[in-house]
Design a protein around this motif. Sequence first.
Motif, PDB file in Angstrom:
ATOM      1  N   LEU A  29     -54.852  39.357  15.390  1.00 18.22           N
ATOM      2  CA  LEU A  29     -54.727  40.641  16.086  1.00 18.22           C
ATOM      3  C   LEU A  29     -55.673  40.732  17.283  1.00 18.22           C
ATOM      4  O   LEU A  29     -55.347  41.388  18.276  1.00 18.22           O
ATOM      5  CB  LEU A  29     -54.934  41.799  15.114  1.00 18.22           C
ATOM      6  N   THR A  30     -56.801  40.038  17.227  1.00 18.31           N
ATOM      7  CA  THR A  30     -57.685  40.030  18.404  1.00 18.31           C
ATOM      8  C   THR A  30     -57.017  39.297  19.568  1.00 18.31           C
ATOM      9  O   THR A  30     -57.361  39.540  20.723  1.00 18.31           O
ATOM     10  CB  THR A  30     -59.074  39.401  18.124  1.00 18.31           C
ATOM     11  N   ILE A  85     -45.056  39.772  11.873  1.00 21.09           N
ATOM     12  CA  ILE A  85     -45.162  41.076  12.538  1.00 21.09           C
ATOM     13  C   ILE A  85     -45.416  40.874  14.044  1.00 21.09           C
ATOM     14  O   ILE A  85     -44.787  41.511  14.885  1.00 21.09           O
ATOM     15  CB  ILE A  85     -46.265  41.936  11.891  1.00 21.09           C
ATOM     16  N   ILE A  86     -46.320  39.962  14.380  1.00 26.40           N
ATOM     17  CA  ILE A  86     -46.648  39.704  15.786  1.00 26.40           C
ATOM     18  C   ILE A  86     -45.455  39.062  16.502  1.00 26.40           C
ATOM     19  O   ILE A  86     -45.118  39.440  17.630  1.00 26.40           O
ATOM     20  CB  ILE A  86     -47.921  38.839  15.904  1.00 26.40           C
ATOM     21  N   GLN A 111     -48.063  49.822  14.389  1.00 24.07           N
ATOM     22  CA  GLN A 111     -48.126  50.485  13.090  1.00 24.07           C
ATOM     23  C   GLN A 111     -47.714  49.549  11.957  1.00 24.07           C
ATOM     24  O   GLN A 111     -48.245  49.654  10.853  1.00 24.07           O
ATOM     25  CB  GLN A 111     -47.295  51.761  13.092  1.00 24.07           C
ATOM     26  N   ALA A 112     -46.812  48.625  12.224  1.00 27.73           N
ATOM     27  CA  ALA A 112     -46.460  47.638  11.194  1.00 27.73           C
ATOM     28  C   ALA A 112     -47.700  46.828  10.821  1.00 27.73           C
ATOM     29  O   ALA A 112     -47.974  46.592   9.638  1.00 27.73           O
ATOM     30  CB  ALA A 112     -45.338  46.727  11.686  1.00 27.73           C
ATOM     31  N   ALA A 113     -48.460  46.422  11.826  1.00 20.91           N
ATOM     32  CA  ALA A 113     -49.700  45.675  11.566  1.00 20.91           C
ATOM     33  C   ALA A 113     -50.715  46.547  10.841  1.00 20.91           C
ATOM     34  O   ALA A 113     -51.363  46.100   9.884  1.00 20.91           O
ATOM     35  CB  ALA A 113     -50.282  45.146  12.881  1.00 20.91           C
ATOM     36  N   GLU A 114     -50.859  47.802  11.282  1.00 16.62           N
ATOM     37  CA  GLU A 114     -51.818  48.713  10.634  1.00 16.62           C
ATOM     38  C   GLU A 114     -51.470  48.924   9.165  1.00 16.62           C
ATOM     39  O   GLU A 114     -52.350  48.903   8.302  1.00 16.62           O
ATOM     40  CB  GLU A 114     -51.859  50.070  11.345  1.00 16.62           C
TER      41      GLU A 114
END
Length: 168
Positions: A29-30, A85-86, A111-114
């Motif tokens: 995610l970074t 997801i990414i 939001q899927a990642a969260e």
Amino acid sequence: MGLFTKDIKTMNDLFVHQLQDIYYAEQQLTKALPKMADKATDPQLKQGFLTHLEETKQHVTRLEEVFKMHGVQVKAVDCPAIDGIIEEADETAGEVADKAVLDAALINAAQAAEHYEIVRYGSLIAWAKQLGRSDCAAVLAKTLEEEKATDKKLTTLAESKVNLRAAS
């Protein structure tokens, strides 16, 4: 090592494996958040991604702290869920021509990642407590609260203007 393989025999093994999984996810995610910020056209969304990037870097540091507190090697294991997801976010963003709709799609992807992270951190906190590691649970809880706050900000941004703009 798969989630339900013979390599995971105890709650501690499961805890460590999921730490490694979320560590990988946060690292990915970074890399993804700056790209999402670049694609966003809404200034508030763009800034939100950049702010969460800084939080995510702190999440990586906290996870490294938890690994050390728990006495295990800092290590990441592939997380097909976050990769998916990414990847899906990249594909969807590439298919959206309307910039207002793109912002709505980016919020959905974020939001899927969260939600993935919220589930993982919630389980890790419960397992840490079960293992008698309330110290680890307390560190993980800080990140969980930040993930929930980010999800709420994304919902507010989507409902207050981004989705409205995308629909018009």
